[in-house]
Design an enzyme around this catalytic site. Structure first.
Site, PDB file in Angstrom:
ATOM      1  N   ASP A 130       0.354  -4.472  -1.923  1.00  0.00           N
ATOM      2  CA  ASP A 130      -1.144  -4.819  -2.129  1.00  0.00           C
ATOM      3  C   ASP A 130      -1.667  -4.911  -3.135  1.00  0.00           C
ATOM      4  O   ASP A 130      -3.050  -5.137  -3.512  1.00  0.00           O
ATOM      5  CB  ASP A 130      -2.132  -3.790  -1.101  1.00  0.00           C
ATOM      6  N   SER A 131      -1.049  -4.614  -4.529  1.00  0.00           N
ATOM      7  CA  SER A 131      -1.194  -4.684  -5.853  1.00  0.00           C
ATOM      8  C   SER A 131      -1.557  -6.030  -6.115  1.00  0.00           C
ATOM      9  O   SER A 131      -2.302  -6.516  -7.173  1.00  0.00           O
ATOM     10  CB  SER A 131      -0.308  -4.244  -6.688  1.00  0.00           C
ATOM     11  N   GLU A 143       5.182   7.320  -7.579  1.00  0.00           N
ATOM     12  CA  GLU A 143       4.392   6.740  -8.634  1.00  0.00           C
ATOM     13  C   GLU A 143       3.642   7.791  -9.600  1.00  0.00           C
ATOM     14  O   GLU A 143       3.046   8.532  -9.063  1.00  0.00           O
ATOM     15  CB  GLU A 143       3.442   5.679  -8.108  1.00  0.00           C
ATOM     16  N   ASP A 191       3.386  -4.014   2.032  1.00  0.00           N
ATOM     17  CA  ASP A 191       2.469  -3.087   2.089  1.00  0.00           C
ATOM     18  C   ASP A 191       1.523  -3.173   3.372  1.00  0.00           C
ATOM     19  O   ASP A 191       1.024  -4.158   3.571  1.00  0.00           O
ATOM     20  CB  ASP A 191       1.556  -2.871   0.968  1.00  0.00           C
ATOM     21  N   LYS A 207       5.457  -0.653   3.790  1.00  0.00           N
ATOM     22  CA  LYS A 207       5.325   0.495   2.912  1.00  0.00           C
ATOM     23  C   LYS A 207       3.812   0.994   3.420  1.00  0.00           C
ATOM     24  O   LYS A 207       3.079   0.482   3.283  1.00  0.00           O
ATOM     25  CB  LYS A 207       5.321   0.104   1.720  1.00  0.00           C
ATOM     26  N   GLU A 245       1.073   4.681   2.194  1.00  0.00           N
ATOM     27  CA  GLU A 245       0.838   5.393   1.084  1.00  0.00           C
ATOM     28  C   GLU A 245       0.431   6.765   1.908  1.00  0.00           C
ATOM     29  O   GLU A 245      -0.129   6.700   2.907  1.00  0.00           O
ATOM     30  CB  GLU A 245      -0.136   5.057   0.195  1.00  0.00           C
TER      31      GLU A 245
END
Length: 308
Positions: free
Chosen positions: A48-49, A186, A87, A117, A119
Site C-alpha cells: 500500500d506504499s 521495518e 497488502d 500482508k 500490519e
C-alpha cells in the site's frame, strides 16, 4: 522466458532453513513486475506504499481496497515465478472477521495474489488465524507500521528500549503462532531483528532492520532512483538513477518538438508519388499555402442563398 519454478510458501520456508537469503521488492504495475520477475526476485510485494510512491498521497492511509485490487491485478499478470503478496489496506482487517475474510478474498480472487500482508502484532492475531484457517497465506508486518504512522508519531526506529523490544518479540511470536508464513520487520534495530530472526521458525524480511534477517525488501522506485527527488533514506541503496535518465530524455524530446527536428523523415509515413500527385499536383508535395481539404472546407466562405 524464465525457466524458474514458481516460488511458494514452502520454498520460502526451505530458504530460511537452508540459510538462503530471500529477495523481495515492491511493484505496483505490469512493467515493473515484469522486470522484477525477469530479474529473479523471489517475492513481489504489492504494497500500500503505492499511495506514496505512485498515487502521490502523503501516507498509505488513503489507499483503498479497490486501489489494491487494481494494482495487484496488474502485477499478477506479469509475475510468472515470483510469489505475489498484496497488502490489506488501512482499516480493512480491524472489523469483523467476516469482513476481513471478504476483503482478503477480493485480493485473492480478483487480484490473483498468492498471499496477503497485515500490519500489527498480537492484536491482529485473531484476524491472521481466521485468514490462515480459510486457506489464505498471511505475511505479518511489525516494527514501523505505516498505517499507524499518526499514532506512532512519525518514521521512528522501533525497538530501541527493552520494553519496545520485548513487545516486538511477543508480537512476532504471536503472529507465528497464528499461522503467518513470514514477517516483515521495518525500521527495527539490527540487534533486535537478529534476535527475532533467531527465535522464529518462519522467515523474517527486513527493511531498515539490518543484515541478519532472512530476506530484504525495498521499494522498486527507491532501488532505481525513479520518481520524486528526495533525500535518500539511510536504509536504501540506490542501484541506478533512472529518474535523471527519464528527465533528461523527456527534456530532449521537448526540445526537438520545439525546434521541429522531431519527427524526422524516418519517423513519418509516405504515400507513393502517383497518389501524392493526385492530392498536391504534379510536384507530389504540398505547396506553401496548402491546407487539408477538411480545413479548406471549414474556412470556405458560406454560399449566399438568394432571397425570394
Amino acid at each position: 522466458m524464465s525457466n524458474r519454478k514458481p516460488v511458494t510458501t514452502a520454498k520460502l520456508q526451505k530458504m530460511k532453513s537452508d540459510g538462503t537469503p530471500i529477495s523481495v521488492i515492491t511493484a505496483y504495475d505490469y512493467p515493473s513486475a515484469l522486470l522484477a520477475d525477469q530479474a529473479g526476485v523471489d517475492v513481489i510485494l504489492v504494497g500500500d506504499s503505492l499511495g506514496n510512491v505512485v498515487l502521490g498521497y502523503e501516507s498509505t492511509i488513503p489507499v483503498t481496497l479497490d486501489d489494491m485490487v487494481y494494482h495487484t491485478k496488474a502485477v499478477t499478470r506479469a509475475a510468472r515465478s515470483s510469489f505475489v503478496v498484496a497488502d490489506l489496506p488501512f482499516m480493512t482487517y480491524h472489523g469483523s472477521l467476516d469482513a476481513t475474510l471478504a476483503h482478503a478474498a477480493r485480493l485473492m480472487q480478483e487480484g490473483l495474489a498468492k498471499a496477503v500482508k497485515l500490519e500489527g502484532g498480537a492484536e491482529i492475531a485473531p484476524a491472521v488465524r481466521a485468514l490462515v484457517q480459510a486457506g489464505i497465506p498471511v505475511m505479518g508486518h511489525i516494527g514501523l507500521t505505516p498505517q499507524s504512522i499518526h499514532q506512532i508519531g512519525g518514521f521512528k526506529v522501533q525497538g530501541k528500549t527493552s520494553s519496545q523490544a520485548q513487545k516486538l518479540i511477543d508480537d512476532a511470536l504471536a503472529l507465528q503462532e497464528a499461522g503467518a508464513f513470514s514477517i516483515v520487520l521495518e525500521l527495527v534495530t539490527d540487534q533486535l531483528a537478529a534476535l527475532v530472526t533467531e527465535k522464529l521458525a518462519i522467515p523474517t524480511i527486513g527493511i531498515g532492520a539490518g543484515a541478519a534477517c532472512d530476506g530484504q525488501v525495498l521499494v522498486f522506485h527507491d532501488v532505481l532512483g525513479y520518481g520524486e527527488e528526495s533525500h535518500p533514506k539511510r536504509f536504501v541503496k540506490p542501484y541506478a538513477n533512472i529518474g535523471e535518465i527519464i528527465r533528461s530524455s523527456i527534456r530532449q524530446y521537448v526540445e526537438e518538438v520545439k525546434d521541429r527536428s522531431f519527427p524526422g523523415p524516418e519517423h513519418s509515413f509516405h504515400m507513393d508519388d502517383e497518389a501524392a500527385a493526385s492530392l498536391y499536383g504534379s510536384s507530389g508535395n504540398p505547396g506553401p499555402d496548402f491546407r487539408p481539404a477538411v480545413e479548406q472546407k471549414t474556412l470556405r466562405e458560406p454560399e449566399k442563398v438568394p432571397v425570394k
